[in-house]
Scaffold this motif. Structure first.
Motif, mmCIF file in Angstrom:
data_model
loop_
_atom_site.group_PDB
_atom_site.id
_atom_site.type_symbol
_atom_site.label_atom_id
_atom_site.label_comp_id
_atom_site.label_asym_id
_atom_site.label_seq_id
_atom_site.Cartn_x
_atom_site.Cartn_y
_atom_site.Cartn_z
ATOM 1 N N LEU A 126 0.831 -1.195 0.000
ATOM 2 C CA LEU A 126 0.000 0.000 0.000
ATOM 3 C C LEU A 126 0.873 1.255 0.000
ATOM 4 O O LEU A 126 2.055 1.197 0.341
ATOM 5 C CB LEU A 126 -0.874 0.030 1.258
ATOM 6 N N HIS A 171 -5.643 3.442 6.508
ATOM 7 C CA HIS A 171 -5.795 2.087 5.978
ATOM 8 C C HIS A 171 -6.176 1.159 7.126
ATOM 9 O O HIS A 171 -6.053 1.522 8.308
ATOM 10 C CB HIS A 171 -4.522 1.613 5.266
ATOM 11 N N CYS A 175 -1.007 -4.475 8.901
ATOM 12 C CA CYS A 175 -1.916 -4.035 7.846
ATOM 13 C C CYS A 175 -2.354 -5.296 7.103
ATOM 14 O O CYS A 175 -1.507 -5.997 6.538
ATOM 15 C CB CYS A 175 -1.227 -3.057 6.906
ATOM 16 N N ASP A 235 -3.744 -5.724 4.319
ATOM 17 C CA ASP A 235 -3.640 -5.643 2.859
ATOM 18 C C ASP A 235 -2.257 -5.990 2.334
ATOM 19 O O ASP A 235 -2.120 -6.450 1.200
ATOM 20 C CB ASP A 235 -4.026 -4.246 2.379
#
Length: 274
Positions: free
Chosen positions: A157, A170, A213, A215
């Motif tokens: 990201l 995020h 995170c 992602d």
């Protein structure tokens, strides 16, 4: 939360401003190296009922020399330490060369903060790192960093968007079974602000990951195992507004740190009375 008696004194590592390029020295502050405390960090601690105290750094050009400033005296006098954000950690501090001149970091601040960290840990006082502070904790105990996430992890990201700054957010996922998870028993997911282009690569020995995170797997919170309190988060709790219902409520993290500082202060005061 009102201030409590006796006062809880929390040390904050100094951010350092260096004059950029040749300047005309007219005696103004911008021609000098400055050590400063970001207002939002001070307000975060004051909201928790603590009194922030900035701890000065010294370097070769300082009037006060390093041998004259024993950082252990601060560790003995204060009840805890917060490492605030700021300049990059120097790759040389964790045994690497900068991949770009722009990522050379601040080796002077690194050395100062590592001394602070170990002084407070040896004194049995809690240490909490924010953004750069988390990275510094990891490096101080033997870990390494990604010098630039976008360059070294192109599929990650965008963890920093300069035009958005703290409005860049995020998801974060708290690891079950960790101390951080115990502070959020009903919800282990949320949104956090993201203002960093470096991140943890190799986790320091003796630390556990407390949040990532989801992602891209970037480490967002860590804690040292064993006795004492040494922990950090990659985001900035001090930038969250009290009326913000979108991002993760950081108050449990702040209060956990301050409660540990009070416990350490109580133990120290009892031992001094004996």
């Amino acid at each position: 939360m009102p201030f409590q008696s006796p006062s809880l004194l929390i040390g904050v590592s100094a951010r350092i401003y260096y004059p950029s390029g040749p300047v005309l020295d007219l005696g103004g502050v911008w021609t000098k190296t400055l050590h400063y405390l970001e207002q939002s960090i001070a307000q975060l601690l004051m909201r928790g009922g603590a009194l922030p105290v900035m701890i000065p750094a010294v370097d070769a050009q300082s009037v006060v020399q390093r041998e004259e400033l024993n950082l252990r005296h601060y560790a003995e006098a204060l009840d805890g330490l917060v490492l605030q954000g700021g300049n990059d950690v120097a790759p040389a501090t964790y045994g690497e060369s900068p991949l770009s001149p722009a990522w050379g970091g601040d080796a002077i601040r690194d050395q100062y903060e590592m001394e602070l960290i170990h002084a407070f840990v040896q004194a049995g006082k809690p240490v909490f790192g924010i953004c750069r502070g988390l990275q510094m904790l990891n490096v101080a105990f033997g870990g390494t960093l990604w010098q630039d996430i976008k360059t070294q992890l192109p599929n990650a990201l965008e963890h920093v968007k300069h035009a958005m700054y703290e409005r860049n957010v995020h998801p974060v996922e708290i690891v079950p079974g960790t101390r951080l998870a115990s502070l959020y028993p009903s919800n282990h997911r949320g949104l956090i602000n993201s203002i960093h282009h470096q991140g943890i690569r190799d986790l320091a020995p003796g630390f556990v990951v407390e949040a990532r995170c989801p992602d891209d797997g970037m480490i967002e919170a860590i804690r040292r195992t064993g006795p004492g309190f040494v922990a950090g988060v990659q985001w900035h709790p001090e930038f969250r507004q009290e009326n913000d219902t979108m991002t993760l409520n950081d108050n449990p993290i702040l209060l956990d740190f301050l409660n540990c500082a009070r416990d350490a202060a109580t133990i120290c005061r009892h031992s001094q009375r004996r």
